[in-house]
Design an enzyme around this catalytic site. Structure first.
Site, PDB file in Angstrom:
ATOM      1  N   ASN A   9       0.879  -1.164   0.000  1.00 17.85           N
ATOM      2  CA  ASN A   9       0.000   0.000   0.000  1.00 17.85           C
ATOM      3  C   ASN A   9       0.919   1.217   0.000  1.00 17.85           C
ATOM      4  O   ASN A   9       1.438   1.617   1.039  1.00 17.85           O
ATOM      5  CB  ASN A   9      -0.890  -0.046   1.253  1.00 17.85           C
ATOM      6  CG  ASN A   9      -1.840   1.129   1.346  1.00 17.85           C
ATOM      7  OD1 ASN A   9      -1.766   2.066   0.539  1.00 17.85           O
ATOM      8  ND2 ASN A   9      -2.702   1.100   2.339  1.00 17.85           N
ATOM      9  N   ARG A  87      -2.707  -2.037  -3.268  1.00 15.85           N
ATOM     10  CA  ARG A  87      -3.892  -1.210  -3.049  1.00 15.85           C
ATOM     11  C   ARG A  87      -3.809  -0.025  -4.007  1.00 15.85           C
ATOM     12  O   ARG A  87      -2.816   0.717  -4.013  1.00 15.85           O
ATOM     13  CB  ARG A  87      -3.916  -0.711  -1.612  1.00 15.85           C
ATOM     14  CG  ARG A  87      -5.140   0.110  -1.335  1.00 15.85           C
ATOM     15  CD  ARG A  87      -5.209   0.507   0.110  1.00 15.85           C
ATOM     16  NE  ARG A  87      -6.442   1.203   0.370  1.00 15.85           N
ATOM     17  CZ  ARG A  87      -6.808   1.600   1.573  1.00 15.85           C
ATOM     18  NH1 ARG A  87      -6.042   1.341   2.611  1.00 15.85           N
ATOM     19  NH2 ARG A  87      -7.937   2.242   1.748  1.00 15.85           N
ATOM     20  N   HIS A 175     -12.652   3.304   0.236  1.00 14.96           N
ATOM     21  CA  HIS A 175     -12.597   2.324   1.336  1.00 14.96           C
ATOM     22  C   HIS A 175     -13.275   1.001   0.946  1.00 14.96           C
ATOM     23  O   HIS A 175     -13.712   0.233   1.816  1.00 14.96           O
ATOM     24  CB  HIS A 175     -13.276   2.866   2.621  1.00 14.96           C
ATOM     25  CG  HIS A 175     -12.493   3.937   3.319  1.00 14.96           C
ATOM     26  ND1 HIS A 175     -13.093   5.054   3.866  1.00 14.96           N
ATOM     27  CD2 HIS A 175     -11.178   4.081   3.547  1.00 14.96           C
ATOM     28  CE1 HIS A 175     -12.177   5.838   4.408  1.00 14.96           C
ATOM     29  NE2 HIS A 175     -10.996   5.265   4.222  1.00 14.96           N
ATOM     30  N   ARG A 235      -9.279  16.154   6.865  1.00 15.21           N
ATOM     31  CA  ARG A 235     -10.118  16.478   5.699  1.00 15.21           C
ATOM     32  C   ARG A 235     -11.484  16.999   6.131  1.00 15.21           C
ATOM     33  O   ARG A 235     -12.017  16.550   7.141  1.00 15.21           O
ATOM     34  CB  ARG A 235     -10.316  15.226   4.832  1.00 15.21           C
ATOM     35  CG  ARG A 235      -9.071  14.813   4.079  1.00 15.21           C
ATOM     36  CD  ARG A 235      -9.291  13.526   3.317  1.00 15.21           C
ATOM     37  NE  ARG A 235      -8.477  12.446   3.839  1.00 15.21           N
ATOM     38  CZ  ARG A 235      -8.632  11.161   3.541  1.00 15.21           C
ATOM     39  NH1 ARG A 235      -9.587  10.786   2.715  1.00 15.21           N
ATOM     40  NH2 ARG A 235      -7.841  10.249   4.056  1.00 15.21           N
ATOM     41  N   GLU A 373      -7.973  -4.813   5.340  1.00 15.62           N
ATOM     42  CA  GLU A 373      -7.845  -4.563   3.901  1.00 15.62           C
ATOM     43  C   GLU A 373      -6.720  -5.394   3.285  1.00 15.62           C
ATOM     44  O   GLU A 373      -6.827  -5.845   2.139  1.00 15.62           O
ATOM     45  CB  GLU A 373      -7.593  -3.061   3.679  1.00 15.62           C
ATOM     46  CG  GLU A 373      -8.822  -2.220   3.978  1.00 15.62           C
ATOM     47  CD  GLU A 373      -8.512  -0.836   4.511  1.00 15.62           C
ATOM     48  OE1 GLU A 373      -7.681  -0.730   5.454  1.00 15.62           O
ATOM     49  OE2 GLU A 373      -9.075   0.135   4.005  1.00 15.62           O
TER      50      GLU A 373
END
Ligand code: ADP
Length: 388
Positions: A9, A87, A175, A235, A373
């Protein structure tokens, strides 16, 4: 010989890695090369959490990858890398499943970089570096958008002129690897709930929610970018686009300055003036930290209700991600405030971080499922080389 698949990732300044055996859910090793650059640090641990000695040139991603592999080879001599799973944030409008990367796919994915300029180029740099280091080893791209690509039109579009939709300005949702994992876990642990209408709240540094009906994503709080929806560590979450016009027109801010504001200086950090980290906010107790927490809970409540409306009801709420898996206060605030919808909360179960935090007779159960993940990526990499 140790047959294994590697998951990568690659972010702007980090490289998260996990090494999985050819079968089984437990990784052999996990780790991160962080702050890649002059101050790079590399931490690898084995299944038992014991450190794996690692060192190397961490000034760039390629050096970091070489250091990771050297450390794994020293630990598992004869390591046979069967596939590498990556990813990748954006798969575009059409990709619904992982893909084995060749030059054509890579060029196609590069074409999506304008849609995710802060993430996609780094993800692809990771693939390129892995292709160079391991020619002949299949590289499998797994997309954060893929799980959401079956959304009905009303949850896939903005009310903009149709031409923009046609060129790809859509609500993609992100996600997706996490939601895919949770949907799979739910199908195994609670098949009756998995067959119904579930809202999954992935609350980490990045945060979003997903409406999953009978195992399929039907709507997401994140949209064209990973900015929309819930407020996050740094964010904004949803913001009135009129604010952006004001910043441009009245304050003369450039696109780069607005991007920095929206991605790096807003959210918990912007509201609290203190930190992007929920643990720090919970411990601080300052009025601004409390307001940031209050805003987060209020937005979470609103989004659960909105996603339930998208499905015509809700049969379960699932929390995951660093905040969802650990913050008793946020879970209690979100679920407690939605008791009117039938969501249950058992304070003792919540305090104990139990897998089910609602009473047994709750109309709408509330669950906590740690997400994974990396395992979703590892499984896709195995499938690509016939081990699935
Ligand atoms: P990422 O999105 O980077 O993978 P994580 O899923 O690890 O992030 O989530 C990080 C967030 O989880 C941080 O805001 C952190 O403070 C929060 N968190 C982790 N543990 C706790 C805890 N015990 N209580 C409250 N928040 C926590």
């Amino acid at each position: 010989m140790t047959r294994a698949v590697l998951t990568l990732n690659a972010g702007s300044s980090s490289l998260k890695v996990a090494l999985f055996p050819a079968a089984g859910d437990a990784p052999l090793a996990t780790g991160i090369a962080d702050r890649i650059g002059p101050e790079g640090v590399l931490k690898l641990v084995d299944t038992a959490g014991a450190p794996i000695a690692a060192a190397g040139d961490l000034s760039g991603h390629e050096g970091a990858m070489a250091a990771v592999i050297a450390a794994f080879r020293a630990r598992w001599p004869g390591l046979d890398l069967l596939a590498i799973g990556h990813r990748v944030v954006h798969g575009g409008p059409d990709r619904q499943v992982p893909v084995t990367v060749d030059a054509g796919v890579l060029a196609d994915l590069e074409g999506l970089s304008p849609f995710a300029p802060l993430h996609q180029p780094h993800n692809l740099a990771g693939i390129r570096a892995a292709m160079a280091a391991f020619p002949g080893v299949p590289q499998v791209a797994c997309f954060d958008t893929a799980f959401h690509r079956g959304h009905p039109f009303v949850h896939d579009t903005f009310a903009l002129p149709r031409a923009l939709y046609d060129e790809g300005v859509r609500r993609y949702g992100f996600h997706g690897l996490s939601y895919q994992f949770i949907a799979g876990e739910l199908a195994m642990r609670a098949p009756a709930l998995a067959a119904g209408r579930v809202v999954v709240a992935h609350l980490g540094n990045g945060a979003s929610m997903c409406a999953i009906s009978a195992g399929r994503s039907v709507a997401s709080t994140m949209g064209f970018s990973a900015l929309d929806g819930l407020p996050m560590g740094t964010r904004t979450g949803q913001v009135d686009p009129g604010v952006l016009l004001y910043l441009m027109d009245q304050k003369g801010m450039t696109a780069a300055q607005i991007s920095d504001l929206l991605y790096r200086r807003s959210g918990f950090l912007g509201l609290s003036g203190l930190s992007n980290d929920m643990r720090t906010l919970e411990a601080a107790g300052t009025p601004a930290a409390e307001e940031a927490i209050g805003y987060f809970i209020a937005r979470c409540q609103r989004e659960v209700a909105a996603l339930a409306a998208d499905m015509g009801g809700i049969d379960a709420l699932v929390f995951c991600g660093g905040i969802g898996e650990n913050s008793r206060r946020i879970r209690a605030g979100v679920a407690g405030g939605l008791a009117w919808m039938g969501l249950g909360l058992d304070p003792d179960r919540n305090a104990a971080n139990a897998r089910c935090i609602s009473p047994d007779d709750a109309k709408v159960p509330v669950l906590v499922i740690p997400t994974n993940e990396e395992l979703v990526i590892a499984r896709a990499a195995r499938v690509a080389v016939g081990l699935g």
